[in-house]
Design an enzyme around this catalytic site. Sequence first.
Site, PDB file in Angstrom:
ATOM      1  CE  LYS A   2       9.783  -4.491   8.460  1.00  0.00           C
ATOM      2  NZ  LYS A   2      10.052  -4.082   7.155  1.00  0.00           N
TER       3      LYS A   2
ATOM      4  CG  ASP B 127       5.130  -0.817   1.716  1.00  0.00           C
ATOM      5  OD1 ASP B 127       4.798  -1.783   2.811  1.00  0.00           O
ATOM      6  OD2 ASP B 127       6.434  -0.896   1.404  1.00  0.00           O
TER       7      ASP B 127
ATOM      8  CD1 TRP C 210      11.514  -0.069   3.730  1.00  0.00           C
ATOM      9  CD2 TRP C 210      11.765  -1.552   2.203  1.00  0.00           C
ATOM     10  NE1 TRP C 210      11.980  -1.074   4.216  1.00  0.00           N
ATOM     11  CE2 TRP C 210      12.539  -1.876   3.356  1.00  0.00           C
ATOM     12  CE3 TRP C 210      11.824  -2.379   1.107  1.00  0.00           C
ATOM     13  CZ2 TRP C 210      13.300  -3.295   3.743  1.00  0.00           C
ATOM     14  CZ3 TRP C 210      12.597  -3.635   1.334  1.00  0.00           C
ATOM     15  CH2 TRP C 210      13.243  -3.860   2.292  1.00  0.00           C
TER      16      TRP C 210
HETATM   17  C1  LIG Z   1      10.400  -4.413   5.675  1.00  0.00           C
HETATM   18  C2  LIG Z   1       9.635  -3.572   4.527  1.00  0.00           C
HETATM   19  C3  LIG Z   1       9.652  -3.858   3.412  1.00  0.00           C
HETATM   20  C4  LIG Z   1       9.930  -5.314   3.004  1.00  0.00           C
HETATM   21  O1  LIG Z   1       9.394  -6.476   3.375  1.00  0.00           O
HETATM   22  P1  LIG Z   1       9.739  -8.012   2.801  1.00  0.00           P
HETATM   23  O2  LIG Z   1       8.772  -8.668   3.583  1.00  0.00           O
HETATM   24  O3  LIG Z   1      11.123  -8.141   3.321  1.00  0.00           O
HETATM   25  O4  LIG Z   1       9.699  -7.972   1.412  1.00  0.00           O
HETATM   26  C5  LIG Z   1       8.693  -3.366   2.428  1.00  0.00           C
HETATM   27  N1  LIG Z   1       8.374  -2.072   2.915  1.00  0.00           N
HETATM   28  C6  LIG Z   1       8.359  -1.599   3.870  1.00  0.00           C
HETATM   29  C7  LIG Z   1       7.795  -0.133   4.393  1.00  0.00           C
HETATM   30  C8  LIG Z   1       9.194  -2.148   4.801  1.00  0.00           C
HETATM   31  O5  LIG Z   1       9.327  -1.869   6.243  1.00  0.00           O
END
Ligand SMILES: *Cc1c(COP(=O)(O)O)cnc(C)c1O
Length: 355
Positions: A191, A167, A100
Amino acid sequence: MVHNFNAGPSILPSEVFKQASEALLNFNNSGLSILEIGHRTPLFEEVMNEAVSLVKELMQLDADHEVLFLHGGASTQFMQVPYNLLNEDKTAAYIDNGIWGSKAIKEARLFGNVEVVSSSKDKNHTYLPKRFEVPADAVYLHYTTNNTVEGTQWHTIPETDAPLVADMSSDILSCQMDFNRFSLIYAGAQKNVGIAGVNLLVVNKNILGKVTRKIPTILDYRNHIENKSMLNTPPVFAIYVSMLTLRWIKKMGSVAGIEKLNNEKAALFYSVLDDLPIFKGPVVKEDRSKMNAVFTIEDPALEKQFLEVCKKENLYGIKGHRSVGGFRASFYNALPLSSVKVLVEVMKEFSNKFG
Ligand SMILES: *Cc1c(COP(=O)(O)O)cnc(C)c1O
């Protein structure tokens, strides 16, 4: 009874699903579905206001930090962050600890100078290098607090003077942190705080307005702040589910209560993992994620068999990410300790039989 270890979208509290499903038919006794009311009606404005104030309360945010609910997954923020913060002639520092983070780096390069100040690529992202130099003129340092795919997690905030951008998609509100230390936090909700379709964003308004490029209206954070996340039609149902999930977190004893539960789950899982020689954890112990445990089996021939046992025992989502292989069990906020207990019993039995 199923046990949901999916990595995302993932488990939510069952009471949230129940309340959300009721709102689909009759929202707050209005006789209307939440999907057919205007977003600028008092009915929905209350939802948005409560969601924002719950985030402020749970994160203990100061007055400089604004809370937004925006369209698009976290991946949209890989682009929107540098669009708003990184001028063409300026440098942003990025930490590369996994899939990511590297995607975020790729997007940032479209906007300005990017310096990757630290990478764990040399060891397949199985550890987190803690020492690095950030250029003094970096406009921000970006990192991923929890590496969902590789199973590492920062348990302290990286030391830097640069404004921090994080993030937090896969560990937001899972443990206590000084959230005010961050200039910008973003997280796809699916999540830990809801369903796909909405991003939770926390931004210190003092870092905005410093780039010279023209920003399209819908991408400019300042417009969303001014319009209280209602610049256009927001993803109303996704925000509603986030609000219900935030209420649940508060009921569980706020972030401190959730953290305690998450610590118990991770401690139980990793202690059993370390006890069973048949299974291996590739991540160095101090950097292990409490949200996503990545593990393998010594004999690859047994991998398929273990997945079959998991399936039989209703343990969902144990297969590892396609890029890493092996297994991954995700212990997001809503996963009960009882599910981890079942998983470790299954691992013990498997080890007794094949170890
Ligand atoms: C799942 C995830 C993403 C991507 O998320 P989307 O909503 O599918 O764009 C980005 N960063 C991390 C750390 C993730 O776990």
